[in-house]
Design an enzyme around this catalytic site. Structure first.
Site, PDB file in Angstrom:
ATOM      1  N   ARG A 115       0.827  -1.220   0.000  1.00 33.06           N
ATOM      2  CA  ARG A 115       0.000   0.000   0.000  1.00 33.06           C
ATOM      3  C   ARG A 115       0.857   1.264   0.000  1.00 33.06           C
ATOM      4  NH1 ARG A 115      -3.832  -3.095  -1.858  1.00 33.06           N
ATOM      5  NH2 ARG A 115      -4.462  -4.682  -0.375  1.00 33.06           N
ATOM      6  N   GLU A 160      -6.086 -12.500   7.847  1.00 36.31           N
ATOM      7  CA  GLU A 160      -5.711 -12.471   6.432  1.00 36.31           C
ATOM      8  C   GLU A 160      -4.559 -13.425   6.135  1.00 36.31           C
ATOM      9  OE1 GLU A 160      -5.106  -8.239   5.676  1.00 36.31           O
ATOM     10  OE2 GLU A 160      -7.246  -7.989   5.326  1.00 36.31           O
ATOM     11  N   ARG A 211      -2.100  -6.532  17.189  1.00 38.84           N
ATOM     12  CA  ARG A 211      -3.163  -5.878  16.409  1.00 38.84           C
ATOM     13  C   ARG A 211      -4.518  -6.558  16.578  1.00 38.84           C
ATOM     14  NH1 ARG A 211      -2.411  -5.547  10.735  1.00 38.84           N
ATOM     15  NH2 ARG A 211      -2.942  -3.361  10.492  1.00 38.84           N
ATOM     16  N   ASP A 223     -11.962  -1.061   7.542  1.00 34.40           N
ATOM     17  CA  ASP A 223     -10.564  -1.007   7.117  1.00 34.40           C
ATOM     18  C   ASP A 223     -10.190   0.323   6.484  1.00 34.40           C
ATOM     19  OD1 ASP A 223      -8.005  -1.652   6.519  1.00 34.40           O
ATOM     20  OD2 ASP A 223      -8.456  -3.051   4.910  1.00 34.40           O
ATOM     21  N   GLU A 260      -4.436   4.278   1.022  1.00 38.23           N
ATOM     22  CA  GLU A 260      -4.868   3.049   0.358  1.00 38.23           C
ATOM     23  C   GLU A 260      -6.247   3.200  -0.294  1.00 38.23           C
ATOM     24  OE1 GLU A 260      -4.912  -0.395   2.894  1.00 38.23           O
ATOM     25  OE2 GLU A 260      -5.904  -1.628   1.385  1.00 38.23           O
TER      26      GLU A 260
END
Ligand code: BDP
Length: 718
Positions: free
Chosen positions: A164, A287, A320, A361, A389
């Protein structure tokens, strides 16, 4: 040989030319000569002697950095170097370990701090006052950061690509490190320190275990060596499966004794190389990243494993909360809360949970994340994304201070009214939290009640101007300033940055600041009006993709906009996913009730008919279309105002921004034409008056997989 006077003249002219051209490399640390001679003379008199004062009164590399900056800064701005005296003085307790005080006294200016780093921060602040032409006569400023760990997160990879990232390659030249040190590293550290940033995570959260091998630790140590005088500590991301990948173990189970030992040994090795190593940032079980859940353990087990390893050295673990799973049928919006709230109070003292500003997000607008305020026994960090992003990469202007202020100032009502997100993260919202020293190395001088962290995903790269778009460093700047003091306003920050970056010209400052301040809302208008979200193109996330379907449902647009012939929007009330149930009742009620839910969040929380009557008096469909058009119109208005600055801004940056605004206008139209035509297939209504007819067909726009890249750019509109 050229005769002497001529040579001098030639030199003078070329200097003047050099001074005018600007490639943006110096960021906001431009020390060009102040043109107004009397102002210059006043400043020169006032800054004739500058006293740098700490209780210890000893020289250090940090004090040397402050001296260098003041010397070169004032030589540039005023044409004279100040006399710098280093003295012993007690610092007021309120300054804490990093704060500073600036005072004008009859004998000169005093920069007082408890530690050297405070002197450096104060020196940058003094230069900023002069650069922005503030009076120093009655100077009496004290300033201390509200948050302890003010970090940049670099999503930089081993091959120097930046996830990104839109500004070239990674700044870190892994091939050349540790032997060769680019001069850019020091300039990076100066820029960070000038804002008070004190931590940098060098590498991507999608982590690579190689960074924990001896060869790469030596490289990270070399960077840490350059950054150290500037108070910038290095952190690394920890790949949870590293004990298997580089340690030769069979498992990475956080409760396995061999794994525990491996991380302890690894931490010892890291601290041998980097004695002031900050700690680990971890993305786990999200992810596709490995994590404790691979071994049926919790996020607390995983975080505590690493926290135990770095605790003896004074390190912290930043774990996170960006965790969601396509196999969980619940609204993605709810998943992080569901995962983490039951773990409140189960983390070690040196763990902080890093939460993105919103629950999806980094969309151009998100309501604040429901985790803020919901874990009173766990320090929570705020993660913001500086790199754009979802806001146009580096081809579009979106000044993000207004967005970040929106989230910082949002009231979580937990535990009570006034507990804003800012106060949740700086630790002042929850008075019940235990008081503890944050870092043993800080020898008890810490007065703060709790561990506090803020993080911004960096927008830096090897582009000469660091951030791609000449106006994009404003976001690095704004992030740093807010990390230091979240009570600053977006307007103050825009004004400062503009003066520092383009000078104090009375024409330039109001024009640039008003464009900056409008820009984020403009991007919202043309890409996600009224709370529509996650309708961007697949993978690269640049440009429209409201039609994106197939594959993981929570990565499609259909999952989020839910458009059909009846209406559009995601119902998150009790009639829908009830994500609102995760907020304090005061907050939930306001968003649940159509009478009080602000227009800007409407379709984030509600599914509404196309003919729903809006506050404007229009029906929903018309208002959606008008927002898209307004976005386009506003970009056009910037083009006009920017053009008035010809001659007042150096050619290089003037022309570059001019070209980028033209591109942004076109990209805004692409968003408008793609989304209005796509949604019209459900709404079956014409464009309202005031909205231009589309320039490209929906079929054509859909056929472009990457509408904003040079190779697949739509032909010019007819
Ligand atoms: C998303 C990005 C992805 C990151 C992820 C994260 O698309 O590249 O890895 O966030 O924050 O915004 O982990």
């Amino acid at each position: 040989m050229t005769p002497r006077p001529l040579r001098a003249l030639f030199l003078l002219c070329s200097l003047a030319l050099v001074a005018r051209a600007d490639d943006g490399y110096r960021l906001w640390l431009r020390y060009d000569r102040i043109a107004d001679e009397s102002l210059r003379r006043d400043y020169a008199a006032q800054t004739g002697t500058i006293f740098l004062a700490t209780p210890g009164g000893a020289e250090s590399p940090t004090i040397a950095a402050a001296r260098d900056e003041l010397t070169s800064g004032l030589a540039g701005l005023l044409g004279t170097a100040p006399k710098l005296e280093f003295i012993k003085a007690e610092a007021p307790a309120a300054l804490g370990p990093e704060g500073y005080s600036l005072r004008a006294t009859p004998r000169g200016i005093e920069v007082i701090a408890a530690r050297d780093l405070g002197v450096l921060y104060g020196s940058f602040a003094l230069l900023r006052l002069i650069q922005t032409h503030q009076p120093l006569g009655r100077l009496a400023v004290t300033s201390a950061p509200k948050i302890q760990h003010r970090m940049l997160n670099h999503w930089d990879n081993l091959n120097r690509s930046v996830e990104r990232g839109y500004a070239g390659q990674s700044l870190w030249e892994w091939d050349k490190l540790p032997g060769e040190l680019s001069p850019r590293y020091r300039d990076y550290a100066r820029a960070c320190a000038s804002l008070g940033l004190n931590g940098t995570v060098l590498v991507n959260v999608n982590a690579n275990a190689q960074f924990l091998t001896p060869a790469y630790l030596a490289k990270a140590a070399a960077l840490a060596g350059v950054f150290r005088p500037y108070g910038l500590r290095v952190y690394l991301t920890a790949r949870f499966s590293a004990p298997i990948e580089i340690g030769g173990l069979k498992t990475a189970d956080p409760l396995d004794p061999a794994v525990i030992k491996w991380w302890h040994d690894k931490a010892t090795e890291i601290y041998r190389a980097i004695p002031d190593f900050g700690g680990f940032l971890v993305k786990a079980n999200s992810e596709g990243q490995p994590g404790p859940q691979n071994y049926q353990r919790t996020h607390a087990d995983g975080a505590n494993l690493l926290a135990g390893a770095v605790a003896p050295h004074g390190g912290i673990v930043i774990w996170r909360a960006f965790v969601y799973d396509a196999n969980v049928p619940d609204d993605r919006h709810k998943q992080a809360y569901n995962e983490f709230v039951p773990l409140d109070g189960r983390f070690r003292d040196n763990v902080v949970i890093q939460v993105k500003n919103g629950a999806i997000d980094f969309m151009p607008r998100e309501p604040f994340h429901p985790l803020f305020g919901a874990m009173p026994r766990t320090p929570l960090a705020l993660e913001l994304q500086i790199t754009q992003e979802y806001l146009g990469g580096s081809t579009q202007l979106a000044f993000l201070a207004p967005m970040w202020k929106e989230v910082l100032d949002a009231d979580t009502f937990r535990p009570r009214a006034g507990a804003t997100v800012a106060r949740v993260i700086d630790g002042t919202a929850n008075v019940a939290r235990v008081s503890r020293p944050v870092n043993p190395a800080d020898t008890g001088q810490e007065t703060r009640a709790t561990l506090s962290v803020i993080a911004g995903v960096a927008n830096t790269g090897t582009d000469r101007n660091w951030s791609g778009h000449p106006l994009a460093p404003s976001n690095w700047y704004a992030y740093g300033r807010l990390a230091w003091d979240h009570t600053l306003t977006a307007a103050q920050i825009a004004d400062e940055w503009t003066r520092l970056t383009f000078g104090n010209d009375a024409r330039v400052v109001p024009t640039v600041t008003s464009i900056l301040l409008a820009s984020r809302e403009t991007v919202v208008d043309y890409s996600m009006p009224l709370g529509l979200h996650h309708i961007m193109a697949r993978n690269h996330h640049q440009g429209p993709g409201p039609w994106v379907a197939g594959g993981r449902p929570d990565w499609t647009s259909l999952y989020y906009h839910r458009a059909d012939e009846k209406g559009v929007g995601f119902d998150r009330t009790t009639a829908g996913s009830n994500a609102l149930g995760q907020y304090a009742p005061e907050v939930a009620r306001r968003w649940a009730d159509l009478a009080t839910c602000p227009d800007r969040d409407l379709l984030w929380f509600h599914h509404l008919p196309w003919d729903h009557r809006m506050r404007s008096g229009n029906i929903l469909w018309d208002d959606i279309c008008l927002h898209y058009q307004r976005g386009v119109d506003t970009v056009r208005s910037w083009q006009k105002s920017w053009d008035t600055l010809a001659g007042a801004i150096d050619e290089e940056r003037f022309k570059s921004v001019q070209a980028l605004f033209a591109r942004q206008e076109r990209e805004a139209r692409i968003w408008r034409d793609a989304c209005t035509q796509y949604f019209a297939t459900f709404a079956k209504r014409p464009l309202p008056a005031g909205v231009e007819p589309p320039a490209w067909t929906l079929g054509y726009l859909r056929s472009l997989n990457a509408p904003f890249t040079a190779t697949a750019h739509p032909p010019a509109a007819k």
